[in-house]
Design a protein around this motif. Structure first.
Motif, PDB file in Angstrom:
ATOM      1  N   ASP A  27       0.841  -1.189   0.000  1.00  0.00           N
ATOM      2  CA  ASP A  27       0.000   0.000   0.000  1.00  0.00           C
ATOM      3  C   ASP A  27       0.884   1.249   0.000  1.00  0.00           C
ATOM      4  OD1 ASP A  27      -1.556   2.290   1.295  1.00  0.00           O
ATOM      5  OD2 ASP A  27      -3.149   0.809   1.033  1.00  0.00           O
ATOM      6  N   VAL A  28       0.823   1.995  -1.085  1.00  0.00           N
ATOM      7  CA  VAL A  28       1.722   3.140  -1.270  1.00  0.00           C
ATOM      8  C   VAL A  28       1.479   4.217  -0.217  1.00  0.00           C
ATOM      9  CG1 VAL A  28       2.311   5.058  -2.803  1.00  0.00           C
ATOM     10  CG2 VAL A  28       2.080   2.768  -3.726  1.00  0.00           C
ATOM     11  N   PHE A  29       0.220   4.544   0.049  1.00  0.00           N
ATOM     12  CA  PHE A  29      -0.037   5.650   0.972  1.00  0.00           C
ATOM     13  C   PHE A  29       0.374   5.307   2.396  1.00  0.00           C
ATOM     14  CE2 PHE A  29      -2.407   8.772   3.448  1.00  0.00           C
ATOM     15  CZ  PHE A  29      -2.068   9.926   2.764  1.00  0.00           C
ATOM     16  N   GLN A  30       0.184   4.043   2.793  1.00  0.00           N
ATOM     17  CA  GLN A  30       0.644   3.634   4.120  1.00  0.00           C
ATOM     18  C   GLN A  30       2.161   3.757   4.231  1.00  0.00           C
ATOM     19  OE1 GLN A  30      -0.833  -0.043   5.788  1.00  0.00           O
ATOM     20  NE2 GLN A  30      -2.922   0.322   5.097  1.00  0.00           N
ATOM     21  N   MET A  31       2.874   3.364   3.179  1.00  0.00           N
ATOM     22  CA  MET A  31       4.332   3.495   3.179  1.00  0.00           C
ATOM     23  C   MET A  31       4.746   4.961   3.245  1.00  0.00           C
ATOM     24  SD  MET A  31       5.809   0.593   0.570  1.00  0.00           S
ATOM     25  CE  MET A  31       4.950   1.191  -0.876  1.00  0.00           C
ATOM     26  N   ILE A  32       4.047   5.809   2.482  1.00  0.00           N
ATOM     27  CA  ILE A  32       4.358   7.241   2.484  1.00  0.00           C
ATOM     28  C   ILE A  32       4.162   7.830   3.880  1.00  0.00           C
ATOM     29  CG2 ILE A  32       3.545   9.489   1.652  1.00  0.00           C
ATOM     30  CD1 ILE A  32       2.984   8.121  -1.049  1.00  0.00           C
ATOM     31  N   ALA A  33       3.079   7.435   4.544  1.00  0.00           N
ATOM     32  CA  ALA A  33       2.792   7.958   5.887  1.00  0.00           C
ATOM     33  C   ALA A  33       3.910   7.597   6.864  1.00  0.00           C
ATOM     34  CB  ALA A  33       1.456   7.401   6.383  1.00  0.00           C
ATOM     35  N   TRP A  34       4.307   6.320   6.916  1.00  0.00           N
ATOM     36  CA  TRP A  34       5.332   5.882   7.867  1.00  0.00           C
ATOM     37  C   TRP A  34       6.717   6.388   7.489  1.00  0.00           C
ATOM     38  CZ3 TRP A  34       4.127   4.360  12.485  1.00  0.00           C
ATOM     39  CH2 TRP A  34       2.852   3.821  12.703  1.00  0.00           C
ATOM     40  N   ASN A  35       6.907   6.721   6.238  1.00  0.00           N
ATOM     41  CA  ASN A  35       8.163   7.303   5.798  1.00  0.00           C
ATOM     42  C   ASN A  35       8.466   8.608   6.546  1.00  0.00           C
ATOM     43  OD1 ASN A  35       9.743   9.095   3.622  1.00  0.00           O
ATOM     44  ND2 ASN A  35       7.618   9.777   3.608  1.00  0.00           N
ATOM     45  N   TYR A  36       7.402   9.355   6.873  1.00  0.00           N
ATOM     46  CA  TYR A  36       7.606  10.637   7.552  1.00  0.00           C
ATOM     47  C   TYR A  36       7.973  10.486   9.017  1.00  0.00           C
ATOM     48  CZ  TYR A  36       6.009  12.872   3.324  1.00  0.00           C
ATOM     49  OH  TYR A  36       5.908  13.283   2.020  1.00  0.00           O
ATOM     50  N   LEU A  37       7.691   9.332   9.603  1.00  0.00           N
ATOM     51  CA  LEU A  37       8.110   9.112  10.991  1.00  0.00           C
ATOM     52  C   LEU A  37       9.631   9.000  11.076  1.00  0.00           C
ATOM     53  CD1 LEU A  37       7.605   8.550  13.973  1.00  0.00           C
ATOM     54  CD2 LEU A  37       7.268   6.128  13.403  1.00  0.00           C
ATOM     55  N   GLN A 203      -1.058  -2.971   7.600  1.00  0.00           N
ATOM     56  CA  GLN A 203      -0.210  -4.138   7.412  1.00  0.00           C
ATOM     57  C   GLN A 203       1.221  -3.827   7.837  1.00  0.00           C
ATOM     58  OE1 GLN A 203      -1.232  -4.585   3.159  1.00  0.00           O
ATOM     59  NE2 GLN A 203      -2.017  -6.616   3.685  1.00  0.00           N
ATOM     60  N   PRO A 204       1.827  -4.708   8.666  1.00  0.00           N
ATOM     61  CA  PRO A 204       3.203  -4.467   9.145  1.00  0.00           C
ATOM     62  C   PRO A 204       4.210  -4.280   8.015  1.00  0.00           C
ATOM     63  CG  PRO A 204       2.184  -6.241  10.399  1.00  0.00           C
ATOM     64  CD  PRO A 204       1.249  -5.913   9.280  1.00  0.00           C
ATOM     65  N   LYS A 205       4.012  -4.974   6.895  1.00  0.00           N
ATOM     66  CA  LYS A 205       4.975  -4.857   5.798  1.00  0.00           C
ATOM     67  C   LYS A 205       5.030  -3.431   5.258  1.00  0.00           C
ATOM     68  CE  LYS A 205       1.876  -6.249   1.983  1.00  0.00           C
ATOM     69  NZ  LYS A 205       1.687  -7.195   0.854  1.00  0.00           N
ATOM     70  N   ASN A 206       3.869  -2.736   5.265  1.00  0.00           N
ATOM     71  CA  ASN A 206       3.845  -1.349   4.803  1.00  0.00           C
ATOM     72  C   ASN A 206       4.548  -0.406   5.782  1.00  0.00           C
ATOM     73  OD1 ASN A 206       2.270  -1.900   2.451  1.00  0.00           O
ATOM     74  ND2 ASN A 206       0.451  -2.017   3.736  1.00  0.00           N
TER      75      ASN A 206
END
Length: 285
Positions: A27-37, A203-206
């Motif tokens: 999921d691209v948006f989930q990855m983008i969100a956690w990228n900012y952390l 999902q943890p993978k994201n």
């Protein structure tokens, strides 16, 4: 020079991973969100950002909020552009966002243009128009190509808007590191809140891949800033080296890894884009 090469590699690796992971069902948006952390934490420790003494009254929170909404939105457009238009065209569009930033510097901030800089801007506009028009007028799947052309335009305009707003924030007296750190934190909070409302299945993978993307994303920024500090007397070397390396690596990864083809419009855009960067770099000397 190692800093410039490393920064360029991190930039292209973000694009490669986004395109690859999207194809694998992440999921691209989930990855983008956690990228900012991870990006915000690294920003805090790398730049030693002093956010404890930030003035609540004098900080332009409206600007931070705009950037916090704009950054993940453009990141999402980047992922879509990579999916539909490919790495090659997307990287050129992203790098040529500097053309719009320069035009804003001229019309908004009153910066003067030399003849060489004007040539660079004109060639940059020709390059981006060639790529976007070429993408929109390809024969197969016209509807999708029009959509991918719009995503390419969004990447081009979006990254320029971020650059312009960051420059504007510095004119208000806010340090670059402080603006960046606050923006990353706000982008993370807003993105997570949006996901919590719209996507209950996390999902943890994201999460893990998003955190890793954040490391690469911030490394790109930090190494680029570090390179400018090392070559502070010759910023043109950093500017030209970074932009041309990213375009070259983008072309190689697109052709070799994802079997993208260089068509006539892309060749025109590629050549004009590289010459534009060289002209702008020369104008900085």
């Amino acid at each position: 020079m190692e800093m410039i090469v490393a920064a360029a590699c991190c930039s292209v690796l973000v694009s490669i991973l986004l395109k690859y992971l999207k194809a694998k069902g992440f999921d691209v948006f989930q990855m983008i969100a956690w990228n900012y952390l991870s990006a915000s934490l690294l920003c805090f420790y790398w730049f030693k950002t002093d956010i404890t003494h930030i003035s609540l009254n004098h900080t332009p929170w409206w600007l931070i909020l705009i950037l916090a909404v704009l950054l993940p939105s453009i990141f999402l457009c980047l992922a879509k552009s990579l999916q539909f238009a490919g790495i090659l065209k997307t990287e050129i569009a992203q790098r040529l966002a500097v053309i719009l930033s320069l035009l804003a510097a001229y019309f908004i901030f009153g910066e003067q243009f030399s003849q060489l800089k004007l040539i660079g801007v004109v060639l940059g506009i020709i390059a981006i128009l060639a790529i976007i028009i070429g993408q929109a007028t390809e024969q197969a799947s016209k509807g999708m190509n029009l959509k991918s052309a719009l995503f390419l335009f969004s990447v081009w305009a979006g990254y320029a808007a971020v650059d312009i707003l960051l420059k504007y924030s510095s004119s208000l007296g806010l340090q670059f590191a402080v603006t960046l750190n606050l923006t990353f934190i706000a982008a993370f909070i807003l993105s997570i809140a949006y996901i919590a409302i719209t996507q209950p299945n996390w999902q943890p993978k994201n999460i893990f891949t998003g955190l890793f993307l954040g490391v690469l994303n911030f490394a790109n920024i930090a190494l680029y800033v570090k390179a400018h500090m090392i070559f502070k007397e010759t910023p043109a070397i950093v500017f030209a080296g970074m932009n041309i390396l990213v375009v070259v690596l983008g072309v190689l990864s697109g052709v070799v890894l994802f079997k993208e083809r260089l068509k006539a419009y892309t060749w025109i855009g590629l050549i004009c884009g590289v010459v534009a960067v060289l002209c702008l770099a020369k104008a900085m000397m």
